[in-house]
Enzyme design. Structure first.
Site, PDB file in Angstrom:
ATOM      1  N   ARG A   1      -7.848   0.654  -4.226  1.00  0.00           N
ATOM      2  CA  ARG A   1      -8.336  -0.599  -4.709  1.00  0.00           C
ATOM      3  C   ARG A   1      -9.717  -0.285  -5.572  1.00  0.00           C
ATOM      4  O   ARG A   1     -10.369   0.379  -5.274  1.00  0.00           O
ATOM      5  CB  ARG A   1      -8.803  -1.585  -3.764  1.00  0.00           C
ATOM      6  CG  ARG A   1      -9.570  -2.936  -3.843  1.00  0.00           C
ATOM      7  CD  ARG A   1     -10.020  -3.626  -2.775  1.00  0.00           C
ATOM      8  NE  ARG A   1     -10.173  -4.935  -3.145  1.00  0.00           N
ATOM      9  CZ  ARG A   1     -11.492  -5.611  -3.212  1.00  0.00           C
ATOM     10  NH1 ARG A   1     -12.422  -4.787  -3.008  1.00  0.00           N
ATOM     11  NH2 ARG A   1     -11.516  -6.782  -3.294  1.00  0.00           N
TER      12      ARG A   1
ATOM     13  N   SER B   1      -1.059 -11.336  -1.562  1.00  0.00           N
ATOM     14  CA  SER B   1      -2.116 -11.955  -0.562  1.00  0.00           C
ATOM     15  C   SER B   1      -2.083 -13.284  -0.808  1.00  0.00           C
ATOM     16  O   SER B   1      -1.513 -14.134  -2.005  1.00  0.00           O
ATOM     17  CB  SER B   1      -3.451 -11.667  -1.402  1.00  0.00           C
ATOM     18  OG  SER B   1      -3.877 -10.393  -0.917  1.00  0.00           O
TER      19      SER B   1
ATOM     20  N   LYS C   1     -15.514  -8.351  -0.792  1.00  0.00           N
ATOM     21  CA  LYS C   1     -14.850  -9.113  -1.850  1.00  0.00           C
ATOM     22  C   LYS C   1     -15.896 -10.181  -2.522  1.00  0.00           C
ATOM     23  O   LYS C   1     -16.118 -10.799  -1.794  1.00  0.00           O
ATOM     24  CB  LYS C   1     -13.589  -9.750  -1.222  1.00  0.00           C
ATOM     25  CG  LYS C   1     -12.687 -10.374  -2.448  1.00  0.00           C
ATOM     26  CD  LYS C   1     -11.342 -10.949  -1.625  1.00  0.00           C
ATOM     27  CE  LYS C   1     -10.495 -11.400  -2.808  1.00  0.00           C
ATOM     28  NZ  LYS C   1      -9.296 -12.116  -2.659  1.00  0.00           N
TER      29      LYS C   1
HETATM   30  N1  TZP Z   1      -9.286  -9.599   0.582  1.00  0.00           N
HETATM   31  C1  TZP Z   1      -9.699 -10.396   1.378  1.00  0.00           C
HETATM   32  S1  TZP Z   1     -10.874 -10.020   2.316  1.00  0.00           S
HETATM   33  C2  TZP Z   1     -10.895  -8.614   1.537  1.00  0.00           C
HETATM   34  C3  TZP Z   1     -10.161  -8.470   0.559  1.00  0.00           C
HETATM   35  C4  TZP Z   1      -9.783  -7.328  -0.408  1.00  0.00           C
HETATM   36  C5  TZP Z   1     -11.818  -7.371   1.851  1.00  0.00           C
HETATM   37  C6  TZP Z   1     -11.843  -6.723   3.162  1.00  0.00           C
HETATM   38  O1  TZP Z   1     -12.992  -5.959   3.235  1.00  0.00           O
HETATM   39  P1  TZP Z   1     -13.677  -5.763   4.803  1.00  0.00           P
HETATM   40  O2  TZP Z   1     -14.857  -4.998   4.509  1.00  0.00           O
HETATM   41  O3  TZP Z   1     -12.623  -5.014   5.702  1.00  0.00           O
HETATM   42  O4  TZP Z   1     -13.994  -7.190   5.237  1.00  0.00           O
END
Ligand code: TZP
Ligand code: MG
Length: 227
Positions: free
Chosen positions: A40, A131, A160
């Protein structure tokens, strides 16, 4: 139907400053038992992303150094290391870069190319993930050729930008009732709450931050907790 590992580890370029750091992080995750990694990168340009993805691809295909006596016999001698199976690599957001770097799949969100456009680009074999953040999106994604769906954020997250509203464990339970596709839960998932997310119906947990410190040890612990 594809089979997802319990831990869907995300290698987010925001947390590494060089390609070497990305590779070291990925190698630690693989040593911790990860068999799937998502790459990512929300800030790099296309060239940087492709370079980093190619480095990941090359390193994850490389066989670990052979130990004495291995690799010769037709059947594995007792105690020999298991044959090297390269991990599945999933490109976030970008079907073009997924193909260019010979990744095994592509993951798209609600603002990326539609699942069916991505399917046309990547073909029938590569994995496609989508997603979703609410019941309407799950219903729509369930009708596509996506191989798996993601639901989140389950809990609050700092990883995010502008996250959708938290769906909680109830959101995971509801998603589970809406689709028979493999379900990945994402957002704020840690070793402390991962078991509850699987109990709520997720097949796999996607994680960024709770893998950043001591990635190998954290991954091993996730697999132990989610066995
Ligand atoms: N999409 C929804 S939450 C997220 C993404 C890419 C981030 C997830 O990261 P973390 O640090 O595990 O909460
Ligand atoms: Mg996206």
């Amino acid at each position: 139907m594809i089979l997802l590992p319990r831990l869907y580890a995300i290698v987010d370029a925001a947390f590494s400053s060089t390609p070497e750091e990305i590779v070291t992080f990925a190698e630690e995750l693989l040593a911790g038992g990860c068999t799937l990694l998502q790459y990512r990168n929300k800030s790099g340009n296309s060239r940087v992303m492709l370079e980093q993805a190619l480095v990941l691809r090359r390193h994850s295909r490389a066989k670990p150094a052979p130990s004495a006596g291995s690799g010769q016999a037709l059947s594995l001698p007792k105690g020999a290391p298991a044959p090297h199976v390269p991990p599945k690599l999933i490109m976030n957001d970008r079907a073009d870069l997924g193909l260019a770097a010979e990744f095994d799949g592509v993951h798209v969100g609600q603002d990326d190319l539609s699942p069916e456009s991505v399917r046309r680009i990547i073909g029938p074999e590569r994995w496609l993930g989508v997603s979703t953040h609410n019941p309407e999106q799950i219903q729509a994604a369930d009708r596509t050729s996506a191989d798996y769906l993601a639901i989140g954020p389950v809990f609050s997250t700092l990883s995010k930008d502008k996250p959708d509203p938290v769906v909680g464990l109830d959101g995971v339970r509801r998603a589970r009732q809406q689709t028979r596709k493999p379900l990945v839960a994402i957002g704020g998932i840690t070793r402390a709450n991962a078991a509850s997310v699987i109990e709520a119906g997720a097949d796999s947990v996607a994680v960024i931050s709770d893998l950043l410190r001591e990635p190998r040890k954290s991954a091993e612990e996730f697999f132990r907790i989610l066995r």
